[in-house]
Design an enzyme around this catalytic site. Sequence first.
Site, short mmCIF file in Angstrom:
data_model
loop_
_atom_site.label_atom_id
_atom_site.label_comp_id
_atom_site.label_asym_id
_atom_site.label_seq_id
_atom_site.Cartn_x
_atom_site.Cartn_y
_atom_site.Cartn_z
N GLU A 1 5.10 1.83 -4.53
CA GLU A 1 6.35 1.47 -5.22
C GLU A 1 7.59 2.13 -4.61
O GLU A 1 8.34 2.80 -5.32
CB GLU A 1 6.21 1.79 -6.71
N ASN B 1 2.26 -0.41 -1.13
CA ASN B 1 1.91 -1.17 -2.33
C ASN B 1 3.16 -1.36 -3.20
O ASN B 1 3.87 -0.38 -3.47
CB ASN B 1 0.87 -0.31 -3.08
N HIS C 1 1.41 -7.39 -10.98
CA HIS C 1 1.51 -7.28 -12.44
C HIS C 1 2.42 -8.43 -12.89
O HIS C 1 3.64 -8.28 -12.99
CB HIS C 1 2.09 -5.92 -12.85
N GLU D 1 -3.41 -5.04 -7.89
CA GLU D 1 -3.39 -4.64 -9.32
C GLU D 1 -3.15 -5.83 -10.24
O GLU D 1 -2.44 -5.72 -11.24
CB GLU D 1 -2.29 -3.58 -9.56
N ASP E 1 -2.81 -8.49 -12.98
CA ASP E 1 -3.01 -8.78 -14.40
C ASP E 1 -1.80 -9.58 -14.87
O ASP E 1 -0.85 -9.74 -14.11
CB ASP E 1 -3.28 -7.52 -15.26
O1 9MR Z 1 -2.89 2.05 -15.48
C1 9MR Z 1 -2.41 3.33 -15.15
C2 9MR Z 1 -2.24 4.16 -16.40
O2 9MR Z 1 -3.49 4.35 -17.03
C3 9MR Z 1 -1.60 5.49 -16.05
O3 9MR Z 1 -1.29 6.14 -17.23
C4 9MR Z 1 -0.30 5.28 -15.26
C5 9MR Z 1 0.28 6.61 -14.78
O4 9MR Z 1 -0.60 7.25 -13.91
O5 9MR Z 1 -0.54 4.46 -14.12
C6 9MR Z 1 -1.06 3.19 -14.44
O6 9MR Z 1 -1.27 2.48 -13.24
C7 9MR Z 1 -0.12 2.08 -12.52
C8 9MR Z 1 -0.45 2.19 -11.04
O7 9MR Z 1 -0.88 3.50 -10.73
C9 9MR Z 1 0.75 1.80 -10.18
N1 9MR Z 1 1.24 0.49 -10.54
C10 9MR Z 1 1.49 0.25 -11.96
C11 9MR Z 1 0.24 0.60 -12.77
C12 9MR Z 1 0.43 0.25 -14.26
O8 9MR Z 1 1.44 1.00 -14.83
#
Ligand code: 9MR
Length: 368
Positions: free
Chosen positions: A164, A209, A249, A279, A281
Amino acid sequence: MLSRRETLLTALKAACGLSVSAASPLGTLLATPAAAQAALRPPSQWLFPFGAALRDGPLADEPDYRAAIVRHCRQVVGEGGLKWFDLRPSRDRFVFDQADMQLAFATENGMELRGHTLVWYGAMPDWTKTIASAAEAERELVRHIETVVGRYRGRIKSWDVINEPIPDDPSSRSDIRPSIWQQRLGESHIALALRTAARADPEAKLVINEFDIEFVGDRFRHKRDALLRLVRDLKLRNVPLHAVGLQGHLRGDLAIDMEGLSAFVSEMRSLGLEVLVTELDVVDDKLPGRPELRDMLVAARAYDFLRAIHAAARPAAVLTWGITDKYTWVPIWFKRSDGLANRPLPLDDGYRPKPLMRVLEHFGQGSR
Ligand code: 9MR
């Protein structure tokens, strides 16, 4: 009289302007009776490896969860475990328990574990706020990447090195999202991280990513342009980079920019990069409540996304951010106002396949 399928497809069209006729490929595939699914190639033979993000609680406690992952996935990635927050409770400690467990589970079941993630503004432990100078930032970043990538050398073959990097609403094509690394080192932290990862494991596939680059609208086009600028610049300078990860997402209520996304994927391919979906969804907080209709809308959105990508290239992998609606990050940010549970993933909360799984199967078979 209209069949149940036609009624649903009409509702689908009315709900979000998706042009899904009963005769369209999406209409046909959503209507395929479950029995016909048996004729499909199994996930081990799909044209791209499919996988999902793992959550440690159910992985440890729930046989049905483990069985669903093993049944459907060729790749997995930890929802957490390899983030700084999980690995680095303090400056001097590395805690690998979670990641080791995930890797053992993947290996025992013949799956690859992807590494997520080495450089991200999010999930940072508080102590990193005390990193005070460029020299200190460089030292910490290099040590982290050398230690983590080095430990899993040859075992984790694909890394989200940079996660990101582009802001939500970039002010220019060269805008980079704020983080401790950007603050102390500027954009050079990105090349530093990629070069360090390549040294630590020369065989690993190194990925940038990103999310929110697929929708119609200026904000998303700007994000795509800024990512393109960054990637081109890295390739021009021979920085090791092998792929771009589209997180995917998706938003149930936002249309995919089909042409813009295809053009972006083509551009990546012409730079010699692979594209993977990391990722996937579909955020469904703004979709109608009725589960049957909502599942169709979710599937239709993912269908558009995968179709636009496939129009330019076959993705090197497709991973969803979880396998079952029972365990998803979506309600943390996008809870529904009607109190109904979110349904963003390929299996429902009882591990039954939803229309989104049909869509994944469809592309996995090589159909368009
Ligand atoms: O799904 C993940 C969530 O359980 C965690 O709390 C959060 C912080 O670490 O990260 C979420 O995953 C993210 C991913 O690492 C990066 N892209 C967005 C994802 C969804 O928020």
